[in-house]
Design an enzyme around this catalytic site. Sequence first.
Site, PDB file in Angstrom:
ATOM      1  N   CYS A 197     -76.433  37.074 -41.632  1.00  0.00           N
ATOM      2  CA  CYS A 197     -76.201  38.193 -42.547  1.00  0.00           C
ATOM      3  C   CYS A 197     -75.857  37.369 -44.018  1.00  0.00           C
ATOM      4  CB  CYS A 197     -74.948  38.965 -42.032  1.00  0.00           C
ATOM      5  SG  CYS A 197     -73.539  38.090 -41.790  1.00  0.00           S
ATOM      6  N   ARG A 198     -74.850  37.787 -44.513  1.00  0.00           N
ATOM      7  CA  ARG A 198     -74.611  37.270 -45.906  1.00  0.00           C
ATOM      8  C   ARG A 198     -73.618  36.042 -45.700  1.00  0.00           C
ATOM      9  NH1 ARG A 198     -70.499  38.365 -49.932  1.00  0.00           N
ATOM     10  NH2 ARG A 198     -71.208  37.185 -51.975  1.00  0.00           N
TER      11      ARG A 198
END
Length: 104
Positions: A62-63
């Site tokens: 993810c981020r």
Amino acid sequence: MQEITVEDLKRMKDNSEDFQLIDVREDFEYEMSNLNGQLIPLGGILIETDKISHDKPVVIMCRSGKRSAMAVMQLEAQGYTNLYNLQGGILAWAERVDPNISVY
């Protein structure tokens, strides 16, 4: 929970190892920058388990590594044992592997 560094992921990609990369960010985040993983946003991860391999390593990203850790925990509760959380997510990738990738 098993984890993997961005350096490990780069080595796996460079060596053309057989693994699956799942990106659990939202569509707009993926469109901004991605590592060519399969997009399955976190909110739909349990609905789309048929798209996630059981028989090869699966790296979830993810981020920053928080949403992917949540995805790993949810999937491990469904019986998955082949999952790896990408430490630091795409932010770590931009910092330590590819500073030219767009981050937000």
